[in-house]
Scaffold this active site. Structure first.
Site, PDB file in Angstrom:
ATOM      1  CE  LYS A 186      22.586   5.158   8.002  1.00 36.41           C
ATOM      2  NZ  LYS A 186      22.874   3.920   8.651  1.00 36.41           N
TER       3      LYS A 186
ATOM      4  CE1 TYR B 298      32.158   5.549  10.488  1.00 39.10           C
ATOM      5  CE2 TYR B 298      29.765   5.773   9.881  1.00 39.10           C
ATOM      6  CZ  TYR B 298      31.304   5.073   9.875  1.00 39.10           C
ATOM      7  OH  TYR B 298      31.588   4.329   8.699  1.00 39.10           O
TER       8      TYR B 298
ATOM      9  CG  ASP C 158      26.177  13.040   8.567  1.00 37.66           C
ATOM     10  OD1 ASP C 158      25.386  12.510   7.775  1.00 37.66           O
ATOM     11  OD2 ASP C 158      27.423  12.418   8.796  1.00 37.66           O
TER      12      ASP C 158
END
Ligand code: PMP
Length: 430
Positions: A269, A146, A241
């Site tokens: 994050k 994702y 990523d």
């Protein structure tokens, strides 16, 4: 039904009238586990508190940003300092400079960095840079990974999409699927074949080097090395990523652990301390393509927001000497060891990221490295265990496809509580 959930029922009914599914990000709606989401009013250290004042040990940690736990005093002081000085400046300012210098001085493969507001934005921007740098348009991604909700990345992704009845989203332009190739994880042969037929048109290969959105699917070093070699020998860029793994599996993220040097990276994050943030960075000559230095346009009214910059710096300063990672590894190993003998459960873990796969078949399938290895009964079993744990004061991310996160605020006793309660639940159901 407990009184605790009645209050949440009422709030959820109201929320559904004003927002799609009653939430602002799909997994929060509990579709993956059924029932009504518990409305939480706040968090402290390793705990969440619901609107009725019930406490839960939190193993979701806002899906990863809170590596130091809720309400950490230093992070809070840093954010309060920013709040007092002015929380949005829209100018050049020293706070993003400090964070950018802090990162680029310590991570050699991040020579230049640009802050944005989310992981999705970071990925969109990195892909744009890759296309500009190579003059090519195709992006290669991996099944089950994702990368946020940019059109081209919604092909066989994980996270909330792992629950979707269809493998991707409605509302995408036809071009999105023509510009994206999807490769299986853990399969060098398939990768060779894809590069052999499309290599000259691939701008970049993007991967979560530690896939953590379809359960946790650690990849073999040889597979990641083959990807780096193939991408580079075909003139494509490699993008890691690291929105989840960055500053989470170690200060240098998964690039540091694996020894593989991507051309570009995305972060999110942890680097914002729990405030909205994302970032992309990498080789200087690639980042110099970004406006206003170069022709790749990318901008943001709230980018490099001082709260996120100051909170993020406070977090990274705490992480740099490595002691937090050692503490997290100790807690993670304890959890893994306590759960390792349990029938009907497999635990996959890297540092403070863990995935509980509840299935009779799980153990036989470990190590699981692809979405196909996800056992068919794991989703339903997770839903049952999730609610049993919730009633016992433990909060996991509300989907069997999501991973769990430990923080420096967790205690051994809280780890033991998860192990004991899960053991109790699985014994009863076996
Ligand atoms: N990349 C990865 C690896 C992610 O896990 C996520 C979100 N969990 C994103 C990108 C998107 O980040 P955001 O939700 O901040 O847009």
């Amino acid at each position: 039904m407990s009184a605790g959930s009645e209050r949440s029922e009422q709030l959820f009914a109201r929320a559904r009238r004003v927002s799609p599914g009653g939430v602002h990000s799909p997994v929060r709606a509990f579709r993956g586990v059924g029932g009504t989401p518990r409305f939480m009013s706040g968090g402290a250290a390793a705990c969440l508190r619901d609107v009725d004042g019930r406490e839960y040990i939190d193993f979701c940690m806002a899906f990863g940003p809170l590596i130091l736990g809720h309400g950490d005093a230093e992070v809070r002081a840093a954010a309060e300092g920013a709040l007092a000085r002015g929380w949005s400046l829209g100018t050049a300012e020293p706070y993003s400079l400090e964070l950018a210098e802090f990162i680029t001085r310590r991570i050699p493969w991040v020579q230049s960095i640009r802050f944005v507001n989310s992981g999705t934005e970071a990925v969109m921007s990195a892909l744009r840079v890759a296309r500009a740098a190579t003059g090519r348009s195709i992006i290669l991604k991996f099944e089950g990974c994702y990368h946020g909700h940019a059109d081209a990345m919604l092909m066989r992704a994980g996270s909330g999409l792992a629950e979707a009845p269809l493998p991707d989203s409605a509302g995408l332009p036809a071009a999105a699927s023509q510009e994206t190739l999807v490769a299986p994880l853990d399969d060098e042969v398939a990768l060779e074949a894809l590069f052999a037929s499309h290599g000259a048109r691939i701008a970049a290969a993007i991967i979560e080097p530690l896939p953590a959105n379809y359960g946790l699917l650690p990849q073999r070093a040889a597979f990641l090395q083959a990807l780096a070699r193939l991408a580079h020998s075909h003139g494509a860029l490699l993008i890691f990523d690291e929105v989840i793994s960055g500053f989470r599996v170690g200060f240098e993220g998964y690039a540091g652990l694996s020894g593989i040097r991507p051309d570009l990276l995305t972060y999110g994050k942890v680097i914002g301390g729990g405030f909205p943030v994302g970032a992309y960075g990498g080789r200087r000559e690639l980042m110099e393509l970004v406006a206003p230095s170069g022709p790749v346009y990318q901008a943001g009214t709230l980018s490099a927001n001082p709260l996120a910059m100051c909170a993020g710096l406070a977090v990274l300063q705490r992480l740099q000497d490595g002691s937090v990672y050692r503490q997290l590894e100790h807690l993670g190993a304890r959890l893994e060891q306590q759960l390792s003998g349990l029938a009907g459960l497999a635990v996959q873990r890297v540092g403070s990221i863990f995935w509980l796969c509840i299935s009779e078949q799980a153990r036989a399938r470990t190590p699981m490295r692809t979405p196909q290895s996800f056992p068919s009964d794991a989703k339903a079993n997770f839903a049952t265990a999730f609610h049993a744990l919730l009633e016992r004061g433990i909060y996991l991310a509300p989907s069997g496809f999501e991973v769990g996160f430990l923080s420096a605020a967790h205690t051994e006793a809280q780890i033991d509580a998860l192990s004991e309660r899960l053991t109790e639940i699985l014994r009863v159901s076996n």
